[in-house]
Design a protein around this motif. Structure first.
Motif, short mmCIF file in Angstrom:
data_model
loop_
_atom_site.label_atom_id
_atom_site.label_comp_id
_atom_site.label_asym_id
_atom_site.label_seq_id
_atom_site.Cartn_x
_atom_site.Cartn_y
_atom_site.Cartn_z
N SER A 39 20.31 54.94 13.14
CA SER A 39 20.73 53.90 12.21
C SER A 39 20.70 52.52 12.85
O SER A 39 20.30 51.53 12.23
N LEU A 40 21.12 52.44 14.12
CA LEU A 40 21.03 51.16 14.84
C LEU A 40 19.57 50.74 14.99
O LEU A 40 19.22 49.57 14.82
N ALA A 41 18.71 51.71 15.31
CA ALA A 41 17.29 51.42 15.44
C ALA A 41 16.70 50.94 14.12
O ALA A 41 15.80 50.08 14.10
N ALA A 42 17.20 51.49 13.00
CA ALA A 42 16.71 51.09 11.68
C ALA A 42 17.06 49.64 11.36
O ALA A 42 16.40 49.02 10.52
N THR A 43 18.08 49.11 12.03
CA THR A 43 18.44 47.70 11.84
C THR A 43 17.74 46.80 12.86
O THR A 43 18.13 45.66 13.07
N ARG A 44 16.74 47.37 13.53
CA ARG A 44 15.91 46.66 14.50
C ARG A 44 16.62 46.38 15.83
O ARG A 44 16.21 45.49 16.59
N LYS A 45 17.66 47.13 16.12
CA LYS A 45 18.28 47.06 17.43
C LYS A 45 17.50 47.94 18.41
O LYS A 45 16.96 48.98 18.03
N MET B 89 15.29 66.08 13.82
CA MET B 89 15.28 64.68 13.40
C MET B 89 16.65 64.25 12.89
O MET B 89 17.46 65.09 12.47
N PRO B 90 16.92 62.94 12.94
CA PRO B 90 18.16 62.42 12.37
C PRO B 90 18.13 62.53 10.85
O PRO B 90 17.05 62.66 10.24
N ALA B 91 19.29 62.46 10.23
CA ALA B 91 19.37 62.56 8.77
C ALA B 91 18.60 61.43 8.10
O ALA B 91 18.02 61.62 7.02
N LEU B 92 18.56 60.28 8.74
CA LEU B 92 17.86 59.13 8.17
C LEU B 92 16.37 59.41 8.03
O LEU B 92 15.70 58.91 7.12
N GLN B 93 15.84 60.22 8.90
CA GLN B 93 14.43 60.59 8.86
C GLN B 93 14.22 61.80 7.95
O GLN B 93 13.19 61.91 7.28
N TYR B 94 15.20 62.68 7.92
CA TYR B 94 15.11 63.92 7.13
C TYR B 94 15.32 63.66 5.64
O TYR B 94 14.57 64.15 4.80
N ASP B 95 16.34 62.88 5.31
CA ASP B 95 16.62 62.52 3.92
C ASP B 95 17.40 61.21 3.92
O ASP B 95 18.63 61.21 3.99
N LYS B 96 16.67 60.10 3.85
CA LYS B 96 17.29 58.79 4.02
C LYS B 96 18.27 58.43 2.91
O LYS B 96 19.08 57.51 3.07
N ASN B 97 18.22 59.14 1.79
CA ASN B 97 19.13 58.85 0.68
C ASN B 97 20.35 59.77 0.65
O ASN B 97 21.17 59.66 -0.26
N TYR C 137 26.10 56.90 8.09
CA TYR C 137 25.81 56.45 9.45
C TYR C 137 25.17 55.06 9.46
O TYR C 137 25.38 54.29 10.41
N LEU C 138 24.41 54.73 8.44
CA LEU C 138 23.91 53.36 8.32
C LEU C 138 25.08 52.38 8.18
O LEU C 138 25.08 51.29 8.78
N ALA C 139 26.07 52.77 7.38
CA ALA C 139 27.25 51.93 7.21
C ALA C 139 28.01 51.78 8.53
O ALA C 139 28.51 50.70 8.88
N LEU C 140 28.09 52.87 9.29
CA LEU C 140 28.76 52.83 10.59
C LEU C 140 28.03 51.88 11.54
O LEU C 140 28.66 51.10 12.27
N ALA C 141 26.70 51.95 11.54
CA ALA C 141 25.92 51.06 12.40
C ALA C 141 26.20 49.60 12.04
O ALA C 141 26.38 48.75 12.93
N GLY C 142 26.26 49.31 10.73
CA GLY C 142 26.57 47.94 10.31
C GLY C 142 27.94 47.50 10.77
O GLY C 142 28.13 46.35 11.22
N GLU C 143 28.91 48.40 10.68
CA GLU C 143 30.27 48.08 11.11
C GLU C 143 30.31 47.84 12.62
O GLU C 143 30.98 46.91 13.09
N LEU C 144 29.61 48.67 13.38
CA LEU C 144 29.57 48.51 14.83
C LEU C 144 28.92 47.18 15.22
O LEU C 144 29.41 46.47 16.11
#
Length: 268
Positions: free
Chosen positions: A26-32, A227-235, A242-249
């Motif tokens: 999820s962090l990688a998906a935000t370009r980190k 694979m991570p869930a984001l890759q397996y089923d992003k919805n 976990y995307l929300a957690l990455a944003g909070e972090l």
């Protein structure tokens, strides 16, 4: 300079590896720029990132025992968008070998110094026990993310872990702190879940992440596909959590940096 975060809990089955893999994705998906380190001899985070633990030419074992550099141990050609230093059963031997090596609690910290500037976040997945591997992770880290289920036995376990973190802070790593408490496998329909969650917020305050990770079938299925869930089923609900957690972090980290900059200006 990378922020190093250890993901640990001395209780098993609370979602440590699930959190490590999915937060990294999820962090990688935000370009980190993200590096994940698997410090568990079971190698589950390695497999969950799409690498075959049985085929690793260089692992974290070689890194800790000075047989390879971080540069040599990093896998950067995986289908996931983050880099990985993998682990397998060889790591069991490292626990014994580290006892004979100088500065044994700081092997990981020293090994990571040459690559710190390459990443925004370095996440470390740990075994469900307090051993020299976990001590290495804590000695190298800026913060600890503690995944836990909302059940009463978990409250007992977390108090022991907090005591361990305090000791590491006093003796080995004065920068170490609790980054956040993550409620996993969360089921709001259960009154026990709400009770324990309320206790956590009462005791830890804003250290408890607002994001909660729900029980989710897709989240549970993803590791078997490497694979991570984001890759397996992003919805899926798990991936979105976990995307929300990455944003909070990321927001917390930016606020910390802004506060540090302000404090520095005031000192000048």
């Amino acid at each position: 300079m990378a922020k190093i975060l250890t993901i640990t809990n001395q209780k098993g089955g609370v979602g440590k590896t699930t959190t490590a893999v999915n937060l990294a994705a999820s962090l990688a998906a935000t370009r980190k720029r993200v590096l994940m380190i698997d410090l568990d001899p079971q190698g589950n985070a390695t497999m969950g990132s799409g690498a075959d633990k049985h085929q690793l030419e260089t692992s974290v074992y070689e890194l800790l025992t000075d047989q390879a550099s971080a540069e040599e141990a990093i896998l950067s050609d995986l289908s996931v968008k983050y880099d990985l230093i993998g682990a397998n059963g060889d790591l069991t031997a490292a626990e014994v070998e580290l006892l004979q090596l100088p500065r044994r609690e700081f092997r990981l910290k020293m090994a990571l110094l040459p690559v710190m500037d390459r990443y925004d976040f370095i996440l470390i997945d740990n075994p469900p026990s307090l051993n020299l591997l976990t001590v290495n992770a804590l000695s190298a880290s800026h913060g600890v993310i503690i995944p836990m289920q909302c059940e009463y036995y978990a409250l007992e376990g977390i108090s022991a872990l907090v005591g361990t973190i305090d000791k590491i802070n006093q003796r080995l790593n004065p920068k170490l702190k609790i980054e956040g408490i993550l409620r996993t496998m969360f089921d709001p329909r259960m009154s026990l879940t709400k009770d324990v969650s309320d206790h956590l917020v009462e005791y830890f305050g804003d250290k408890v992440y607002r994001t909660v990770i729900p029980r989710n079938v897709r989240l549970a299925e993803a590791p078997s596909h490497g694979m991570p869930a984001l890759q397996y089923d992003k919805n899926s609900r798990g991936a979105l959590a976990y995307l929300a957690l990455a944003g909070e972090l990321i927001r917390r980290t930016e606020q910390e940096l802004a506060s540090e900059d302000l404090a520095t200006e005031q000192e000048d």
